[in-house]
Design an enzyme around this catalytic site. Structure first.
Site, PDB file in Angstrom:
ATOM      1  N   HIS A  12       0.813  -1.227   0.000  1.00 15.81           N
ATOM      2  CA  HIS A  12       0.000   0.000   0.000  1.00 15.81           C
ATOM      3  C   HIS A  12       0.843   1.272   0.000  1.00 15.81           C
ATOM      4  O   HIS A  12       0.335   2.351  -0.242  1.00 15.81           O
ATOM      5  CB  HIS A  12      -0.943  -0.003   1.199  1.00 15.81           C
ATOM      6  CG  HIS A  12      -2.035  -1.014   1.063  1.00 15.81           C
ATOM      7  ND1 HIS A  12      -3.298  -0.687   0.638  1.00 15.81           N
ATOM      8  CD2 HIS A  12      -2.037  -2.357   1.244  1.00 15.81           C
ATOM      9  CE1 HIS A  12      -4.042  -1.783   0.584  1.00 15.81           C
ATOM     10  NE2 HIS A  12      -3.294  -2.816   0.950  1.00 15.81           N
ATOM     11  N   ASP A  70       3.279   9.465  -0.974  1.00 16.67           N
ATOM     12  CA  ASP A  70       2.092   8.724  -0.554  1.00 16.67           C
ATOM     13  C   ASP A  70       1.920   7.574  -1.537  1.00 16.67           C
ATOM     14  O   ASP A  70       2.037   7.785  -2.751  1.00 16.67           O
ATOM     15  CB  ASP A  70       0.873   9.662  -0.607  1.00 16.67           C
ATOM     16  CG  ASP A  70      -0.152   9.333   0.473  1.00 16.67           C
ATOM     17  OD1 ASP A  70      -0.161   8.180   0.927  1.00 16.67           O
ATOM     18  OD2 ASP A  70      -0.921  10.230   0.852  1.00 16.67           O
TER      19      ASP A  70
HETATM   20  C1  GDG Z   1      -2.138   3.896   3.124  1.00 20.29           C
HETATM   21  C2  GDG Z   1      -1.145   4.589   2.209  1.00 20.29           C
HETATM   22  C3  GDG Z   1      -2.795   4.409   0.357  1.00 20.29           C
HETATM   23  C4  GDG Z   1      -9.284   9.901   7.383  1.00 20.29           C
HETATM   24  N1  GDG Z   1      -9.731  10.585   8.439  1.00 20.29           N
HETATM   25  C5  GDG Z   1     -10.865  10.003   8.833  1.00 20.29           C
HETATM   26  C6  GDG Z   1     -11.121   8.949   7.992  1.00 20.29           C
HETATM   27  N2  GDG Z   1     -10.132   8.903   7.107  1.00 20.29           N
HETATM   28  C7  GDG Z   1     -10.015   7.915   6.002  1.00 20.29           C
HETATM   29  C8  GDG Z   1     -10.095   8.607   4.681  1.00 20.29           C
HETATM   30  C9  GDG Z   1      -9.374   7.609   3.779  1.00 20.29           C
HETATM   31  C10 GDG Z   1      -8.346   6.997   4.703  1.00 20.29           C
HETATM   32  O1  GDG Z   1      -8.748   7.309   6.033  1.00 20.29           O
HETATM   33  C11 GDG Z   1      -6.941   7.571   4.484  1.00 20.29           C
HETATM   34  O2  GDG Z   1      -6.400   6.945   3.387  1.00 20.29           O
HETATM   35  P1  GDG Z   1      -5.089   7.448   2.652  1.00 20.29           P
HETATM   36  O3  GDG Z   1      -4.982   6.711   1.373  1.00 20.29           O
HETATM   37  O4  GDG Z   1      -5.224   8.904   2.445  1.00 20.29           O
HETATM   38  O5  GDG Z   1      -3.852   7.230   3.620  1.00 20.29           O
HETATM   39  P2  GDG Z   1      -3.159   6.067   4.562  1.00 20.29           P
HETATM   40  O6  GDG Z   1      -3.976   5.793   5.758  1.00 20.29           O
HETATM   41  O7  GDG Z   1      -1.808   6.579   4.819  1.00 20.29           O
HETATM   42  O8  GDG Z   1      -3.136   4.740   3.688  1.00 20.29           O
HETATM   43  C12 GDG Z   1      -1.885   5.350   1.138  1.00 20.29           C
HETATM   44  C13 GDG Z   1      -3.649   3.611   1.289  1.00 20.29           C
HETATM   45  O9  GDG Z   1      -2.888   2.965   2.295  1.00 20.29           O
HETATM   46  C14 GDG Z   1      -4.446   2.557   0.543  1.00 20.29           C
HETATM   47  O10 GDG Z   1      -3.599   1.723  -0.199  1.00 20.29           O
HETATM   48  O11 GDG Z   1      -3.626   5.186  -0.471  1.00 20.29           O
HETATM   49  O12 GDG Z   1      -0.970   5.939   0.262  1.00 20.29           O
HETATM   50  O13 GDG Z   1      -0.302   5.465   2.952  1.00 20.29           O
HETATM   51  O14 GDG Z   1     -10.223   6.619   3.358  1.00 20.29           O
HETATM   52  O15 GDG Z   1     -11.422   8.809   4.378  1.00 20.29           O
HETATM   53  N3  GDG Z   1     -12.196   8.161   8.115  1.00 20.29           N
HETATM   54  C15 GDG Z   1     -13.057   8.435   9.123  1.00 20.29           C
HETATM   55  N4  GDG Z   1     -12.844   9.438  10.003  1.00 20.29           N
HETATM   56  C16 GDG Z   1     -11.787  10.246   9.897  1.00 20.29           C
HETATM   57  O16 GDG Z   1     -11.615  11.159  10.717  1.00 20.29           O
HETATM   58  N5  GDG Z   1     -14.132   7.659   9.273  1.00 20.29           N
END
Ligand code: GDG
Length: 727
Positions: free
Chosen positions: A166, A373
Site C-alpha cells: 500500500h 504517498d
Molecule cells: C495507506 C497509504 C494508500 C481519514 N480521516 C478520517 C477517515 N479517514 C479515512 C479517509 C481515507 C483513509 O482514512 C486515508 O487513506 P489514505 O490513502 O489517504 O492514507 P493512509 O492511511 O496513509 O493509507 C496510502 C492507502 O494505504 C491505501 O492503499 O492510499 O498511500 O499510505 O479513506 O477517508 N475516516 C473516518 N474518520 C476520519 O476522521 N471515518
C-alpha cells in the site's frame, strides 16, 4: 468452499475496554477502508491484530474472540513489548520512513526491532497456516508483513499467495540502504503475485530485486527459486458508490450546508490526513502562510480547514511532529487572525465518515500535498463526493494517485511558492473549467473503484498461481536424493559419473577464470577416478578443461560436447569440422553489446560464441540481455543455430552441438550393471538428463525446474555426495 484469507497487520475492527465494558470500534486508514468492501462481499476471513487485549479479563478475551469470529475476523494476539518493537520500531521506525524517502527519520540501529519483525511475521504465518484450507487464496497486505509470503510458501507450498504493497516501493538506490534488504526481497518473492499502485513502484521493486539477489527480472515477472512471481500494477481505489450515496444523504448535505454557512461566504480549502509526517502538513501550512502574505485582499475570502487524524501516538517521531504542526498553526493564526475569524480551522481527532463526506461536499478546494504517498484515497474520495462535478483538487505529484488523476492541479509539495499559487488558481478557477476537470476525474474514479481493484488483483492472482502443468510436474518430480539411492550407488559394482563443472563442482565466480578447481576438488576427482569412470562435461573452452584436468585420468568433454578426450592418453577429437562461418556477424553484435555493457565480455570457443554478464551492473545487463536475445532470435533462426540462456550468459551454438550428444558415446562403453549418475545445474545439463535412460540417477543442482529425478542445493552438497560414496 475455497475462501479468501485477507491478512493485514491490523484488523479493521479494534477491541478495547471502556468503563469496564468490551467495545469493538472500526479502524480508519486507507487499507481498512479499502478492504472492508471486499471482506463483506467475498465472504472472506480477515486475519490481523485486534489491538492490545492486555487489559481484558480472560472472559472478555473469549467474548472478544467470539465477537470477532461473528464478523469473520481472526485475531493474531501479540504481546505489548513485541508489538511495540514490531510496529513502532521496525515497521514505522524503519520501513515507513525509508519507503517514503524520509531518510533522516530512518532508525537503522534497529536489530532488536528487526528480530521482533521476524517473530511477528512468523506468528502471522502460524495463524494463517492454521486457518488455511486447500484451494483458499491468501492475500497479504502491506509493509508490516513483507516476510510473510515466503514463510507461508514454506508451510503451504501449493497455496495461492498474493501480496499488495500500500505504500510506495522506493528507488533501488534508497531501498539498498536497508541492512535487511535481502531478507525483505526474499520474503516478498514467496508470493505468486506482488501488486503495486504504480508502474514506477513496480519498476523500483524489480530493480531492487535485480540488485539484491542478482536476478534478471522482466517487467512483469521475476523468476526465483524455480518459481515465477508475477509483478502487477493495481492502483487501489475507493468504494465510490458508497461515497456518492453518503454525499446524497440529506443529513450529510445538511451538515455540509452548516459548514458552508459557518464559513460566511468564504471559500473553503480543505485538508484531511492522518497526522503523519509523510502527508506534507507543515509545508502545506507554509504554503498557506505564503498565500496569506501574498494575497492580502483574499485573506478574508478563504477558510482553511485541516482535519488531522491522530495516528501512531506511541512513537516519539510523531509526538515531536504533532507539536511542530500545532505550533505552526498557532503562529499563522496569531499572525493573520482577526476578532471574528482565524485563517486555519484545525481539528485533531477522528470523525465519523459522514462528517468526512460533509467536509468534502463543503470544500471548494481540496489540498492533498503529501511529500510521498503510496496512493492517497482522500483525493479519490473528494472526487467521488463531488456529485455536481464542481470543486478543484490540488494534488502532489509525489502521491501515487497523481499517475491516474491528470486533471487535478499538480503541485510539487516541496515548492511552497507553487503550492500557494495553486491555491489561488483553484479558488479563482472558472466554473466551466472546474466542470471539465472534475467530470473527467469522476468518470475515472467511479469506473475504477475498489471492487474493480480487488477483482483484478484476485483474477491476476489466479492466473499467476496456475502453474503450467508440465513445469509443475517437472518441478515436483525432483526431490532430495534419498539415502536408499545413495546406498544403491555405493553398492554398485561399477559406477559412471557424468559431471558438469561450473555451478556443479565449483560455485560460480564473478569472472570465469576465478572458478579454477581447488586442490580439494582435484584430490576428490583423482580418488573417484581410481575406482569409477568419471566424465567431466563442460561448456568451457577445451584449453581450460585441458589445463585444469589434463593430468588426471578423467574423460573430458569441452564446449558442450563439441570436443571430447575419451581417455587420458587420447587426443581431443571434434564432433565435426565446422568452419563456423556464421561467427563473424554474431561476434559483431555481441561486441556491440559488450561496449554498451561495462563488465560484460565475449567468450569465443571453437563453435560457439558466448556473451557473459555476471560482473555487469544487473539492471542494465538484464535489460541488454533481453534486447540481445530478441535481436539474436531473429538473426539465427535461418542459420541452423540456436540460442541458449544460461546463468548470466547467452550463448549461440550450432543446433545439435549439446551435452546430450556425449551420452551415447559414454553409455556405449559401460556394462549394463553399472550405475550411471549425472549431475548438473543449468539448462545445458538438461540435455544430458534427457538423453539418459530412466535407470540413471539424475541430479539437478539448485532450485530451478528440471528433468532430473533428484536435486541438491549447491556445489558443496555435490562434493559431500561424491565423498560419501567412497566413505
Ligand atoms: C495507506 C497509504 C494508500 C481519514 N480521516 C478520517 C477517515 N479517514 C479515512 C479517509 C481515507 C483513509 O482514512 C486515508 O487513506 P489514505 O490513502 O489517504 O492514507 P493512509 O492511511 O496513509 O493509507 C496510502 C492507502 O494505504 C491505501 O492503499 O492510499 O498511500 O499510505 O479513506 O477517508 N475516516 C473516518 N474518520 C476520519 O476522521 N471515518
Amino acid at each position: 468452499m475455497a475462501r479468501l484469507l485477507i491478512v493485514s497487520n491490523r484488523l479493521p475492527i479494534s477491541v478495547r475496554v471502556e468503563r469496564g465494558a468490551l467495545c469493538l470500534t472500526r479502524s480508519s486508514g486507507g487499507l481498512a477502508t479499502a478492504m472492508r468492501g471486499p471482506h463483506e462481499r467475498m465472504n472472506a476471513l480477515w486475519i490481523g491484530w485486534p489491538g492490545s487485549v492486555a487489559s481484558l479479563s480472560p472472559e472478555q478475551r473469549d467474548d472478544a474472540d467470539a465477537a470477532l469470529a461473528g464478523i469473520r475476523a481472526v485475531p493474531v494476539h501479540l504481546g505489548a513489548a513485541e508489538q511495540h518493537r514490531f510496529y513502532d520500531g521496525f515497521s514505522n521506525g524503519v520501513l515507513w520512513p525509508l519507503f517514503h524517502y524520509l531518510l533522516d527519520k530512518v532508525n537503522l540501529d534497529a536489530e532488536l526491532d528487526w528480530e521482533a519483525y521476524q517473530r511477528v511475521n512468523e506468528r502471522f504465518a502460524d495463524v494463517v497456516a492454521a486457518q488455511y484450507a486447500p484451494g483458499d487464496a491468501i492475500w497479504v497486505h502491506d509493509y508490516q508483513l513483507m516476510l510473510l509470503p515466503a514463510l507461508l510458501r514454506r508451510r503451504l507450498p501449493g497455496a495461492r499467495i498474493g501480496f499488495f504493497l500500500h505504500v510506495p516501493f522506493p528507488s533501488a538506490e534508497v531501498f539498498r540502504i536497508l541492512p535487511w534488504r535481502e531478507q525483505i526481497v526474499r520474503g516478498l518473492l514467496g508470493a505468486d503475485l506482488l501488486g503495486f499502485h504504480t508502474v514506477a513502484y513496480r519498476r523500483n521493486f524489480a530493480a531492487s530485486a535485480a540488485h539484491v539477489l542478482a536476478l534478471d527480472p522482466g517487467e512483469a515477472m521475476i523468476e526465483h527459486d524455480g518459481r515465477k512471481v508475477a509483478l502487477g500494477v493495481h492502483p487501489i481505489s475507493i468504494d465510490a458508490l458508497e461515497v456518492e450515496r453518503l454525499a446524497g444523504h440529506p443529513g450529510v448535505r445538511e451538515e455540509a450546508a452548516r459548514i458552508r454557512a459557518e464559513a460566511g461566504g468564504r471559500k473553503i480549502v480543505l485538508g484531511i490526513d492522518r497526522l503523519d509526517y509523510t502527508k506534507g502538513i507543515p509545508r502545506r501550512l507554509l504554503a498557506i502562510e505564503r498565500f496569506l502574505e501574498r494575497e492580502p485582499e483574499l485573506r478574508d475570502e478563504i477558510r482553511f480547514i485541516q482535519l488531522a487524524v491522530p495516528t501512531r501516538e506511541m512513537a516519539g517521531a510523531y509526538t515531536d511532529f504533532r507539536r511542530l504542526v500545532h505550533e505552526m498553526i498557532g503562529r499563522i493564526n496569531g499572525q493573520y487572525g482577526t476578532t471574528c475569524a482565524v485563517p486555519i480551522h484545525y481539528m485533531h481527532r477522528s470523525v465519523p465518515l459522514e462528517q468526512v463526506v460533509a467536509l468534502y461536499l463543503a470544500a471548494d478546494v481540496m489540498l492533498v500535498t503529501p511529500l510521498r504517498d503510496g496512493m492517497n484515497l482522500v483525493a479519490k474520495e473528494y472526487i467521488a463526493a463531488r456529485v455536481d462535478d464542481d470543486g478543484a483538487l490540488i494534488l502532489s505529484e509525489f502521491a501515487g494517485a497523481a499517475a491516474e488523476l491528470a486533471e487535478a492541479i499538480s503541485v510539487n509539495p516541496y515548492d511552497i511558492g507553487s503550492v500557494a499559487a495553486a491555491v489561488k488558481q483553484a479558488i479563482t478557477m472558472p466554473p466551466a473549467e472546474q466542470q471539465v476537470r472534475m467530470a473527467a476525474l469522476r468518470r475515472r474514479v467511479v469506473t475504477h473503484d475498489v471492487h474493480v481493484w480487488a477483482r483484478s488483483f484476485l483474477d491476476d492472482l489466479d492466473r499467476a498461481a496456475a502453474p503450467e502443468p508440465a513445469a509443475a510436474a517437472a518441478l515436483t518430480a525432483s526431490r532430495e536424493v534419498p539415502e536408499s539411492v545413495i546406498e544403491r550407488v555405493r553398492r554398485a559394482p561399477e559406477r559412471v559419473w557424468i559431471l558438469d563443472y561450473d555451478g556443479t563442482l565449483v560455485p560460480f565466480a564473478l569472472v570465469p577464470d576465478l572458478a579454477a578447481p581447488d586442490e580439494e576438488l582435484l584430490a576428490l576427482l583423482r580418488a573417484l577416478s581410481e575406482r569409477d569412470r568419471v566424465h567431466v562435461v563442460s561448456g568451457r573452452r577445451r584449453a581450460d578443461i585441458e589445463r585444469w584436468f589434463g593430468a588426471l585420468p578423467l574423460h573430458l568433454h569441452a564446449e558442450h560436447g563439441f570436443w571430447s578426450r575419451p581417455k587420458a592418453c587420447d587426443d581431443w577429437v571434434p564432433l565435426a569440422s565446422d568452419a563456423a562461418a556464421w561467427k563473424g556477424e554474431i561476434r559483431g553484435i555481441l561486441e556491440d553489446f559488450t561496449r554498451r555493457t561495462p563488465g560484460s565480455f565475449v567468450e569465443e570457443k571453437t563453435v560457439t560464441l558466448a556473451w557473459h554478464y555476471r560482473a555487469a551492473e544487473p539492471e542494465l545487463a538484464g535489460e541488454h540481455a533481453r534486447e540481445l536475445r530478441a535481436r539474436l532470435e531473429k538473426r539465427i533462426a535461418a542459420d541452423g543455430l540456436e540460442l541458449l540462456g544460461g546463468a548470466k550468459v547467452l550463448e549461440v551454438r550450432p543446433r545439435g552441438v549439446h551435452k546430450g550428444r556425449v551420452v551415447p558415446l559414454i553409455l556405449d562403453e559401460v556394462p549394463e550393471r553399472a550405475a550411471v549418475i549425472a549431475i548438473g545445474d543449468d539448462r545445458t545439463d538438461e540435455d544430458i538428463f534427457a538423453a539418459l535412460p530412466p535407470s540413471a540417477c539424475t541430479i539437478h543442482v539448485g532450485n530451478e525446474s528440471s528433468l532430473a529425478a533428484y536435486r541438491l542445493p549447491n556445489a558443496g552438497a555435490v562434493r559431500s555426495l561424491l565423498r560419501s560414496i567412497h566413505a
